[in-house]
Enzyme design. Structure first.
Site, short mmCIF file in Angstrom:
data_model
loop_
_atom_site.label_atom_id
_atom_site.label_comp_id
_atom_site.label_asym_id
_atom_site.label_seq_id
_atom_site.Cartn_x
_atom_site.Cartn_y
_atom_site.Cartn_z
N ALA A 70 -3.62 4.95 -12.57
CA ALA A 70 -3.55 6.59 -13.38
C ALA A 70 -2.55 5.90 -14.57
O ALA A 70 -2.72 6.77 -15.90
CB ALA A 70 -2.29 7.34 -12.60
N GLY A 71 -2.43 4.26 -14.93
CA GLY A 71 -1.23 3.87 -15.70
C GLY A 71 0.12 4.44 -16.50
O GLY A 71 -0.04 4.68 -17.15
N ASP A 82 0.81 -1.20 0.04
CA ASP A 82 0.08 -0.32 0.03
C ASP A 82 0.70 1.27 0.14
O ASP A 82 0.40 2.59 -0.83
CB ASP A 82 -1.03 0.16 1.19
CG ASP A 82 -2.11 -1.44 0.90
OD1 ASP A 82 -2.21 -1.23 -0.07
OD2 ASP A 82 -2.97 -1.35 1.95
N GLN A 112 6.17 7.60 -11.50
CA GLN A 112 5.42 8.73 -11.37
C GLN A 112 6.42 9.15 -9.52
O GLN A 112 6.45 10.55 -9.63
CB GLN A 112 3.89 8.29 -10.89
CG GLN A 112 3.05 9.23 -10.48
CD GLN A 112 1.91 8.43 -10.05
OE1 GLN A 112 1.31 7.18 -10.09
NE2 GLN A 112 0.77 10.06 -9.86
N GLY A 115 2.75 5.10 -13.30
CA GLY A 115 3.51 4.52 -12.08
C GLY A 115 4.23 3.38 -11.98
O GLY A 115 4.81 3.14 -12.79
N CYS A 161 -2.20 0.43 -14.06
CA CYS A 161 -2.47 0.59 -12.48
C CYS A 161 -3.91 1.34 -12.26
O CYS A 161 -5.01 0.64 -13.48
CB CYS A 161 -0.64 1.42 -12.04
SG CYS A 161 -0.29 2.36 -12.54
#
Length: 737
Positions: free
Chosen positions: A657-658, A610, A699, A660, A655
């Protein structure tokens, strides 16, 4: 139905059909001319049939196979085999190689090599090869095996590095693919660990000959997708009881009863006398595997080629189900100019299968050689953002005026990719020094420099009013020049947008599609993209919900037997495989309009913490390896319908946002492929190039550092580095989302 092998099975090769008689005569005449020049008696009819059946009665290829077989047997010492004396007797007793008492659903014999039982320190490569060939010779006495071929299982379950002999693996595969009169239908490498490099090198060799679809690296649960469980031994997850000793007894019996010329004689010295027509020169106590003939040396070709009507019927049936087979695995083809083109010679021009050309099948050799291949059967084309657009009737069967660009339809070559060996990478030793000198803070500084550069591109389509609702985050948009364009479903083209960009892989144009986690309102768009781009593998590097926040919508049916409908597609979850760090769902995607179905594997990595990045890269590296295996297997299943890059259609990676974790995954794959091929690493340049296609990829600074350390861990785990001293590297980190 799987067919059992019975000891009383007739061990005689079937004669060819009447219309093959001329080919058989021609083969015997050519081979006997060679044998006469070497002072060896004539070849028997049964032996001739074995070579002809292995090459579908193509005389030129069968003669080439015969010559290569002789050379290989002589070079490797695979002659005059005596299974009753050591070291061969001890080798056979290990059970490391055996033929199963069952066939697969096509009738092919199943051979198993168990790697954990092999100790290179206790036996020589020659002895191991002799054990393999002795049993293959016995198996090939069966007419069914001659007709239906052989499946080779290389079981690496519970094996260690000390069990592996790379040169031996090469020799076995070289023998089977071009130096032995058997039709190798499939090679299944089971539970291959990360250090196992041979499968990838073998795959590259097979790709040169358009035969990559015959080599699979599979997990134990996936093995039943290739061979029914009732035909697999218990230690491979099946129900079959295997008695290796009983098989060896059958081998010995077949040696006594077989046609004396069941296996070709290797190239003999020129001092051999003519007339050695029953046995090869050997000690009287030796059981020879390579006698030269069971007939009068004066027998005519016509006498060798007499058939009965029953024989004709039998052999005609044996080839009726093989009409669509690929080229047989062989060391080389004889081209039209008479030269031999070898599989290992990667500089040589790929041979052309004229039979397939006559049948109208597309020649895939241009894309396999890294050249641009023509797009078949497409007349009207247009260009948008540098991509070729084609009539969608050829892709989805629907009548939109333009279809989206696809790496499958435009024949991209390796040279089109942004990622290649540009000479600026570090060797591994230089890479270690670079990390030690930079330290964590130095890498953070490098990342800050990369991040400070403004995006080199426009986002006009992402900012259009009707498209803004389709973006998960208002500040994560996609470049116009590399965006994936969907087929428009309205005249205003308001439906061609999805927040997704093509990203190149190492020497592979459009290897990936980096995209955001789908929103409920874009589920239909997402599945349209999967269909139109012919995607086989979806990689998800996030959980749907993390830290109480929704990261991605539930766009696929997560439970086994679950069904979901989006747009005009129905997605069914056929099976779910749970691994420690990731979950794989086997999906079937159905176009409700055309009723066409395709297989897609959804692979979700669930062990990203996390907060921050993983403490170790091994879980991600194992996941990446599984993704590669699935992509190779599903691409092979596409067959001739796929005319793009040999590594297959784009892999969709997302993921939330696509950018990171998605960018991290793509960076690792590109850098590892480069390291595997040329031995150099260039993380910074790779990230910069990825960001030129998918803005803001990688990111956070810790993701950038993770890429470096993951590559180091990969090199250590694969024996490329023995030890590494990074004293002083660690310092205060930062949080990564």
């Amino acid at each position: 139905m799987a067919a059992n092998l019975h000891p009383e099975e007739e061990l005689v090769s079937p004669p060819p059909p009447t219309n093959q008689k001329k080919a058989t005569k021609e083969f015997v005449e050519q081979v006997n001319e060679l044998r006469r020049s070497r002072n060896v008696g004539p070849l028997s009819w049964n032996t001739a049939i074995k070579f002809l059946m292995a090459r579908k009665f193509d005389v030129t290829r069968a003669v080439s196979l015969y010559e290569q077989h002789e050379v290989t047997r002589h070079r490797e010492g695979l002659v005059n085999l005596n299974p009753t004396s050591d070291p061969l007797r001890t080798e056979l007793d290990t059970g490391k190689f055996t033929i199963l008492p069952c066939r697969d659903e096509t009738g092919a014999a199943i051979a198993v090599f168990t790697a954990r039982l092999h100790d290179p320190r206790a036996t020589t490569q020659q002895t191991t090869l002799q054990g393999v060939v002795y049993q293959l010779d016995a198996a090939l006495e069966s007419r069914e095996t001659q007709r239906c071929g052989l499946v080779f299982i290389y079981d690496m379950s519970e094996s260690a590095y000390q069990n592996f002999d790379y040169q031996l693996s090469q020799k076995i595969l070289t023998l089977l693919k071009g130096g032995y009169p058997a039709r190798l239908k499939k090679v299944l490498i089971v539970t291959a660990p990360l250090w196992f490099k041979a499968p990838f090198k073998v795959l590259r060799l097979f790709v040169r000959e358009k035969l990559r679809d015959r080599v699979y690296t599979v997990s134990l649960p996936e093995l039943v997708n290739h061979i029914p469980g009732k035909c697999l031994p218990r230690d491979l997850g099946g129900d079959l009881s295997v008695d290796h000793n009983a098989w060896l007894l059958r081998c010995q019996a077949s040696m006594t009863n077989r046609d004396p010329s069941g296996v070709c004689e290797p190239v003999p010295p020129l001092t051999f006398q003519s007339g050695h027509n029953s046995t090869a020169d050997s000690d009287n106590n030796s059981t020879t595997m390579v006698p030269t003939g069971d007939h009068d040396p004066t027998s005519s070709v016509e006498q060798l080629c007499e058939f009965s009507e029953d024989d004709v019927s039998c052999c005609e049936k044996s080839f009726s189900h093989d009409s669509n087979d690929e080229d047989d695995l062989e060391e080389g083809h004889v081209r039209e100019d008479g030269r031999l083109s070898g599989l290992i010679n990667t500089e040589a021009e790929d041979p052309i299968n004229e039979e397939k050309r006559k049948d109208g099948e597309k020649d895939l050799s241009p894309s396999l050689k890294g050249e641009c291949s023509p797009v078949p059967e497409i007349q009207d084309t247009a260009h948008l953002n540098g991509h070729v657009l084609h009539d969608t009737d050829h892709i989805s069967g629907r009548g939109s005026p333009l279809a989206p660009p696809s790496s499958g339809s435009s024949g991209f070559s390796d040279d089109d990719s942004l990622h290649y060996d540009d000479g600026r990478g570090f060797t591994l030793e230089e890479f270690v020094r670079h990390l030690r000198d930079k330290g964590r803070q130095g890498l953070y500084h490098d990342y800050t420099q990369i991040k400070s550069r403004p995006p080199d591109g426009t986002f006009e389509n992402s900012r259009k009013r009707w498209n803004q609702i389709k973006n998960r985050y208002t500040d994560v948009l996609c470049f116009d020049n590399s965006r994936v364009v969907l087929s428009a479903e309205d005249e205003e083209c308001h439906t061609d947008y999805i927040n997704a960009n093509y990203v190149d892989g190492y020497k592979q144009k459009n290897a990936f599609i980096s995209t955001q986690g789908p929103l409920p309102g874009t589920f239909g768009d997402f599945w349209r993209m999967i269909w139109e781009q012919r995607v086989c593998v979806i990689v998800m590097t996030t959980r749907a919900v993390e830290r109480g926040r929704t990261k991605c919508g539930q766009y696929w049916p997560a439970e086994q037997d679950g069904v979901a409908s989006h747009s005009h597609f129905t997605i069914t979850n056929k099976h779910v495989y749970h691994y420690r760090d990731y979950t794989v769902s086997t999906l079937t995607m159905r176009d409700n309009g055309s009723s066409e179905e395709r297989k897609v594997e959804h692979m979700q990595f669930t062990s990203w913490p996390d907060y921050g990045v993983p403490d170790s890269a091994m879980a991600m590296l194992e996941f990446l390896n599984h993704v590669r295996e699935s992509q190779a297997r599903l691409t092979a299943a596409l067959g001739s319908s796929w005319s793009g890059h040999p590594l297959g259609p784009p892999i969709v990676v997302h993921c939330s946002a696509g950018i990171g974790r998605t960018g991290t995954f793509c960076t690792l794959d590109i850098c590892i492929r480069r390291l595997e091929e040329v031995g150099t690493i260039e993380v910074k340049g790779t990230v910069e190039k990825i960001r030129s296609q998918r803005a803001y990829s990688i990111q956070m600074p810790d993701q950038y550092v993770f890429c470096h350390l993951a590559l180091l861990e990969y090199a250590l785990h694969n024996g490329k580095l023995v030890e590494v001293d990074l004293t002083g590297f660690e310092d205060d980190g930062s949080e990564s989302d």
